[in-house]
Design a protein around this motif. Structure first.
Motif, PDB file in Angstrom:
ATOM      1  N   LEU A 134      -3.531  14.349  -3.440  1.00 57.87           N
ATOM      2  CA  LEU A 134      -2.190  14.671  -2.911  1.00 57.87           C
ATOM      3  C   LEU A 134      -2.005  16.183  -3.013  1.00 57.87           C
ATOM      4  CD1 LEU A 134      -0.063  11.867  -4.574  1.00 57.87           C
ATOM      5  CD2 LEU A 134      -0.626  12.052  -2.153  1.00 57.87           C
ATOM      6  N   ARG A 193       0.830  -1.208   0.000  1.00 56.80           N
ATOM      7  CA  ARG A 193       0.000   0.000   0.000  1.00 56.80           C
ATOM      8  C   ARG A 193       0.867   1.262   0.000  1.00 56.80           C
ATOM      9  NH1 ARG A 193      -4.523   1.636   4.452  1.00 56.80           N
ATOM     10  NH2 ARG A 193      -5.802   0.129   3.360  1.00 56.80           N
ATOM     11  N   LEU A 194       1.883   1.273   0.878  1.00 57.79           N
ATOM     12  CA  LEU A 194       2.747   2.460   0.942  1.00 57.79           C
ATOM     13  C   LEU A 194       3.474   2.672  -0.374  1.00 57.79           C
ATOM     14  CD1 LEU A 194       4.213   2.085   4.558  1.00 57.79           C
ATOM     15  CD2 LEU A 194       2.684   3.877   3.721  1.00 57.79           C
ATOM     16  N   THR A 206      -6.041  14.810  -7.335  1.00 54.90           N
ATOM     17  CA  THR A 206      -5.461  13.490  -7.008  1.00 54.90           C
ATOM     18  C   THR A 206      -5.607  13.150  -5.532  1.00 54.90           C
ATOM     19  OG1 THR A 206      -3.301  14.432  -6.524  1.00 54.90           O
ATOM     20  CG2 THR A 206      -3.698  13.783  -8.810  1.00 54.90           C
ATOM     21  N   THR A 237     -12.632   2.424   2.298  1.00 57.69           N
ATOM     22  CA  THR A 237     -11.257   1.913   2.170  1.00 57.69           C
ATOM     23  C   THR A 237     -11.073   0.693   3.076  1.00 57.69           C
ATOM     24  OG1 THR A 237     -10.529   3.423   3.897  1.00 57.69           O
ATOM     25  CG2 THR A 237     -10.294   4.184   1.618  1.00 57.69           C
ATOM     26  N   ASN A 254       2.519   1.678  -3.336  1.00 53.71           N
ATOM     27  CA  ASN A 254       1.548   2.132  -4.342  1.00 53.71           C
ATOM     28  C   ASN A 254       1.198   3.596  -4.144  1.00 53.71           C
ATOM     29  OD1 ASN A 254       1.458  -0.276  -5.636  1.00 53.71           O
ATOM     30  ND2 ASN A 254      -0.370  -1.023  -4.587  1.00 53.71           N
ATOM     31  N   ASP A 255       0.990   3.964  -2.849  1.00 54.51           N
ATOM     32  CA  ASP A 255       0.642   5.363  -2.570  1.00 54.51           C
ATOM     33  C   ASP A 255       1.738   6.305  -3.046  1.00 54.51           C
ATOM     34  OD1 ASP A 255      -1.698   4.563  -1.506  1.00 54.51           O
ATOM     35  OD2 ASP A 255      -1.158   4.901   0.605  1.00 54.51           O
ATOM     36  N   ALA A 315       2.150   5.785  -7.147  1.00 50.05           N
ATOM     37  CA  ALA A 315       0.989   5.830  -8.043  1.00 50.05           C
ATOM     38  C   ALA A 315       1.057   7.023  -8.982  1.00 50.05           C
ATOM     39  CB  ALA A 315      -0.295   5.881  -7.222  1.00 50.05           C
ATOM     40  N   ASN A 316       1.481   8.171  -8.446  1.00 52.95           N
ATOM     41  CA  ASN A 316       1.486   9.389  -9.272  1.00 52.95           C
ATOM     42  C   ASN A 316       2.889   9.894  -9.568  1.00 52.95           C
ATOM     43  OD1 ASN A 316      -1.399  10.002  -9.627  1.00 52.95           O
ATOM     44  ND2 ASN A 316      -1.389  10.007  -7.394  1.00 52.95           N
TER      45      ASN A 316
END
Lengths: 401, 226
Positions: free
Chosen positions: A200, A45-46, A198, A356, A48-49, A52-53
């Motif tokens: 973020l 998860r970390l 996004t 989530t 990907n987070d 991801a962008n």
């Protein structure tokens, strides 16, 4: 193998005790699987987070360093002066892109011009980091088009995409004009084609997207580009591939792990903590097996003594206890893996009120083969001491007792 | 006729810390094939120790021992185990049957363990032996469901499984009531008579000794009438 028959009968002779022993092993293995899946899920998860962008690897020109020039006159020193106005750029980027396209680990490539600028709307001014890219591959690194909340992602020749916070700060919405002033001192009026969000803050407040063709005159780069952003199928391989690409292209290659060193340190610390917990849960399982088999060997001294008196070898007796350890380990580990997978799969379905996942658990990351092998081998090793003591039993002493 | 067992000058000294205890003091013992011999003696006379030495469960401190013409004192532990398995049978006061196995499996055990499995031939022989000791209706009973006397009869059948030349019995009726003890004694006499198996029975019971063909008495580590 008769030793196997004896081992099996010994285990079945006291079903409740054997069931308790196997339950203990299964519980330890379930805990191991849960911890492994949780730590693996958290890492995924970390990662990907974080990625991801953003790119998994960034290629940029090497930073120029002022150097002393060789001089025939020892008393004179010449220094190569570096123009601070001249931008660092990758001139032969097309051949580099061709090279990257042939690499099987690379999933997406985005040649970009990155630079600093200001967006001016009336009296409101806001600094932005401009990312100029090929509009046909706008989603190569960050899926901007799916994050558009107003307008669309078609950049065109005079379009710009901005984040929702930036739009809010400047009072802009899609379809409105805005002035872009680059760090080269060049102004151009652009149309906000779309506003993205996004989630973020750094992206939504500070980043703007342009077409690479629009950006060339604005950043005085008629041919070159400033960086090539790369996505991989497996983000975990970024560090190794970055090293390879640096050697192959001569460009500075930075992996996402390098850019997020603190995250990597946190993941390492988390992994080490997990390993410690896993080790203790396995050790407690193995101590349980060793003590249970030692008690069994002690309880069966008379039988073992008779077997030895009748000429049954010490190896046969040892095999009976080692096989009991093997059976307990295999069955316990098998049940534990199944329970662990079921538990993790159930936890994966639990969600928070916002939809989530309640726990960042990845059932596929449970380390099933590793824990199965470790438990099985460990169980056999745990039965070595009881097996050894049983095999060495003096038949006379055992019978007389 | 060649003697089945020939022990010469068997001595056994146990060490307990700094204290040495001489249990056997140069015992000579000869057993002929087919004999049914009672080994008598008071507690501490060394009869169980002598039985264990003849059964290759204990190494003597000194002396020589031959069984069926083979010198055995120099055999390794593994060779002694193989010798015990193939040529000796044991009956102890406490049967120590494997509780998780049936009567048939217990009887077949001495043959099955080295072979790796109970073959049909082993199973047949085990069942024949159980029938012979009067347990035809208990062959598939788990050992835990047999009475004390029945268990001891299973132990006798087990001792016969590998057709041993010498059967060593240590107080075989010591834990049985009078009726069960009589049955066990009758059975041992029958096996001795019909199979020509040699028995050395260690006992302190005069009644048991009276049923044997010969008696040897140990007195303070030495044999009277060997």
């Amino acid at each position: 193998m008769f030793a196997f028959t004896v081992a099996r009968r010994y285990l079945f002779s006291n079903p409740s005790q054997t069931a308790l022993l196997i339950s203990g092993v299964s519980l330890g293995v379930t805990a191991f699987v849960f911890i492994t899946a949780l730590i693996g899920g958290l890492a995924i998860r970390l990662t990907n987070d974080v990625t991801a962008n953003s790119a998994h690897i960034s290629l940029e020109p090497e930073t120029r360093i002022a150097r002393v020039l060789p001089s025939p006159d020892a008393e004179l020193e010449s220094v190569a002066i570096i123009s601070t106005f001249q931008r660092l750029q990758i001139r032969a980027w097309k051949s580099t892109v061709s090279l990257l396209q042939s690499h099987p680990d690379i999933s997406a490539i985005s040649p970009q011009i990155s630079g600093s600028a200001f967006l001016v709307k009336g009296e409101a001014v806001s600094p932005v980091a401009v990312t100029a890219l090929d509009p046909a591959f706008i989603d190569a690194i960050s899926s901007i088009s799916t994050e558009i909340i107003s307008g669309d992602a078609s950049l065109g020749a005079d379009g710009i995409l901005i984040g929702s916070r930036l739009a809010e700060n400047l009072g802009l919405s899609s379809g409105q004009p805005v002035l872009l002033r680059t760090d080269r001192g060049i102004d151009r009026l652009l149309i906000v084609r779309g506003v993205f969000e996004t989630g973020l803050q750094s992206l939504d407040e500070r980043v703007a997207y342009l077409s690479i063709q629009t950006a060339r005159p604005l950043f005085l780069l008629p041919e070159g580009i400033t960086n090539i952003e790369i996505k991989l199928y497996d983000p975990g391989g970024a560090r190794e591939l970055a090293t390879f690409l640096h050697e192959a292209t001569g460009l500075r290659a930075t992996s996402w792990q390098e850019k997020n060193a603190s995250l990597e340190g946190a993941l390492d610390a988390q992994s080490q903590t997990g390993t410690l917990i896993q080790t203790f849960s396995l050790i407690s399982v193995l101590i349980g097996i060793a003590s249970a088999l030692s008690l069994s060997a002690n309880r069966r001294r008379g039988e073992i003594g008779i077997m030895r008196a009748f000429g049954v070898s010490g190896a046969f007796i040892a095999a009976v206890f080692l096989l009991q350890g093997l059976l307990i380990g295999m069955v316990g580990a098998g049940i534990g893996c199944a329970c662990g997978f079921a538990l993790c799969s159930w936890l994966e379905t639990l969600t928070k009120p916002d939809g989530t996942m309640a726990l960042p658990i990845a059932p596929g990351e449970g380390g099933y083969l590793v824990v199965f092998l470790l438990t099985t081998i460990g169980a056999v090793l745990a039965s070595v001491i009881p097996a050894w003591s049983a095999a060495r039993l003096d038949p006379l002493e055992a019978i007389q007792q | 006729m060649r003697a089945l067992v020939e022990a010469r000058g068997i001595g056994m000294t146990f060490r307990n810390g700094d204290e040495l205890t001489e249990v056997l003091k140069g015992v000579d013992l000869t057993l002929q094939p087919g004999e049914l011999v009672a080994l008598l003696g008071a507690s501490g006379s060394g009869k169980s120790t002598l039985l264990s030495i003849v059964g290759l469960l204990l190494r003597p401190t000194r002396g020589t021992l031959s069984i069926a013409g083979q010198r055995v004192e120099g055999l390794s532990d593994l060779e002694r185990a193989q010798f015990r398995n193939r040529r000796l049978g044991f009956i102890f006061q406490f049967h120590h049957l494997l509780p998780d196995f049936t009567a048939t499996e217990n009887v077949a055990f001495p043959a099955a363990a080295p072979a790796g499995a109970i073959s049909p031939a082993m199973r047949r022989r085990a069942r024949d032996l159980l029938a012979r000791v009067g347990l035809a209706d208990r062959m598939d009973f788990p050992a835990t469901r047999l009475s004390g006397g029945q268990k001891q009869r299973v132990a006798i059948a087990r001792a016969l499984m590998n057709k041993p030349e010498l059967i060593l019995a240590d107080e075989p009726t010591g834990s049985l009531d009078r009726v069960a003890a009589e049955k066990v004694l009758d059975l041992m006499r029958e096996v001795n008579r019909e199979d020509k198996a040699t028995f050395l029975i260690c006992t302190h019971d005069e009644h048991v000794a009276a049923r044997c063909t010969r008696r040897i008495t140990l007195n303070d580590g030495s044999v009277d009438g060997a």
